[in-house]
Enzyme design. Structure first.
Site: not given
Ligand SMILES: *Cc1c(COP(=O)(O)O)cnc(C)c1O
Length: 406
Positions: A58, A111, A183, A208
């Site tokens: 973990r 988001y 973010d 992404k």
């Molecule tokens: C997709 C996304 C997230 C979340 O990521 P996941 O891996 O889908 O949980 C957070 N912030 C932004 C800007 C995103 O496009």
């Protein structure tokens, strides 16, 4: 080291793995010690954060640590922690930094699941949540309170794409004793260097561009020295961990992210510029285009652009949006982005945008993938032809309806 060299070198230690270029997928729950003395030494090394030290799956294996080391180097932070999704990374960082009685400011361009977590979950634990206008810059001063603990930024917002003045917001936040959590998924660790602009905690939805191939979910939080201990301890308290197979895919994606992003950037701008010149398009919202209202801020703070932007269709009815999307062959219809493939999906931003967002029902989020941009433009061209045909039919039927009514 420059970024492209970091992408190749960061987190790699072939000498620890018999010379293998890539850190192997290390699967483990139990990790054995040869003696009590060795067990005590393993625990000491983990507590001292010695490279690669662990006592249980973990807490990560060599695969985990290779990825965390690479991202910390690229983002320019003190340390990184990996999570099973981008959202898990966001909510854990926020939970680590906030407590009952705190006030958090969150940009309304964030988001939407991030805002939902704050408004629906952390608010139940006594955290006061307030949304703010993303382009406020240092006017955020007016919203700061004595109990403001976190200012949450996302620049650009992943749907509406406002660029925030992060250095100005950070200066105000720090003057009031608050932390800045960002973010940074759109900017990626290559195109926006959060810690150079005053950010304390940076988050990547590695799902992404870092994974880059639409085949794994992963998130990563990178902290400065000041926030590291608190975020790390909460992450471990909450049992957050990620599987080595997914982390391996992220490490593999990382090695080619530089060349992929150059192509996403170049093709994205080419497609956006072409769209901007079409009569069926009302607006294109892309930070790298001079028409973007915050283009100067993008030029000042960013080193590039990814393939994600928004196009606003010149339509009078949902049917034309549907005709456009359904006609597209190369643009898949689905959420997420950052993979090698192009996507297009209509969206409606959160209610907080109110009347400031004038494009309800006409906005399409576009991700430009690694296909040849000429094929993508040809595809969009026939999509716009389907849109126009639909608009013409609608006008015709309105006329008929009016005649019949008379
Ligand atoms: C997709 C996304 C997230 C979340 O990521 P996941 O891996 O889908 O949980 C957070 N912030 C932004 C800007 C995103 O496009």
């Amino acid at each position: 080291m420059k970024d492209n060299t970091q992408l190749v070198c960061a987190g790699r230690h072939p000498e620890r793995f018999g010379g293998m270029v890539n850190t192997p997928i290390c699967r483990a729950s139990t990790i054995l010690a040869g003696s009590m003395a060795e067990w005590e030494e393993m625990k000491r090394a983990r507590a001292a954060e010695e490279p690669g030290a662990t006592t249980y799956g973990r807490y990560g294996t060599a695969t985990t640590h290779a990825f965390e080391e690479a991202i910390a180097a690229l983002e320019g932070g003190h340390g990184s922690l990996v999570f099973p999704s981008g959202l898990a990374a966001i909510v854990t960082a926020l939970t680590a930094l906030l407590r009952a009685g705190d006030h958090v400011l969150v940009t309304y361009s964030a988001y939407s699941p991030t805002r939902s977590f704050l408004e629906q979950v952390l608010s139940r634990f006594g955290v006061e949540v307030q949304v703010y206008e993303p382009t406020c810059g240092n006017k955020i001063e007016a919203l700061m309170r004595t109990n403001t603990r976190v200012v949450y930024v996302e620049s650009p917002g992943s749907e509406t794409l406002e660029i925030q003045d992060i250095p100005a917001i950070s200066a105000v936040a720090h003057a009031h004793g608050a932390l800045v959590v960002m973010d940074n998924t759109w900017g990626t660790p290559l195109f926006f260097k959060p810690f150079d602009h005053g950010v304390d905690v940076s988050i990547q939805a590695a799902t992404k561009y870092i994974v880059g191939h639409s085949d794994a979910m992963l998130g990563v939080v990178t902290c400065n020295k000041k926030t590291w201990k608190q975020v790390k301890e909460t992450t471990q308290s909450m049992g957050q961990t990620a599987g080595p197979d997914d982390i391996y895919l992220a490490l593999r994606g990382l090695r080619t992210m530089g060349v992929r992003l150059q192509r996403h950037w170049k093709s994205g701008v080419a497609v956006a510029q072409w769209l901007e010149a079409q009569p069926e398009i009302e607006a294109v919202i892309h930070p790298a285009l001079p028409s973007h209202p915050n283009h100067e801020l993008w030029k000042r703070d960013f080193k590039g652009a990814c393939g994600l932007f928004t196009a606003v269709l010149n339509v009078t009815d949902d049917a034309s949006v549907i005709a456009f999307i359904d006609a597209l062959q190369h643009f898949g219809l689905g959420v997420s982005w950052g993979g090698y493939e192009s996507l297009a999906i209509p969206f409606t931003p959160s209610k907080h945008h109110g009347e400031r967002w004038p494009y309800i029902g006409r906005a399409v989020r576009i991700h430009v993938g690694l296909e040849d941009p000429e094929d993508l433009i040809a595809d969009l061209k026939q999509g716009l032809a389907a849109l126009s045909a639909c608009e013409a039919r609608l006008k015709g039927s309105t006329h008929r309806n009016l005649c019949e009514a008379r």
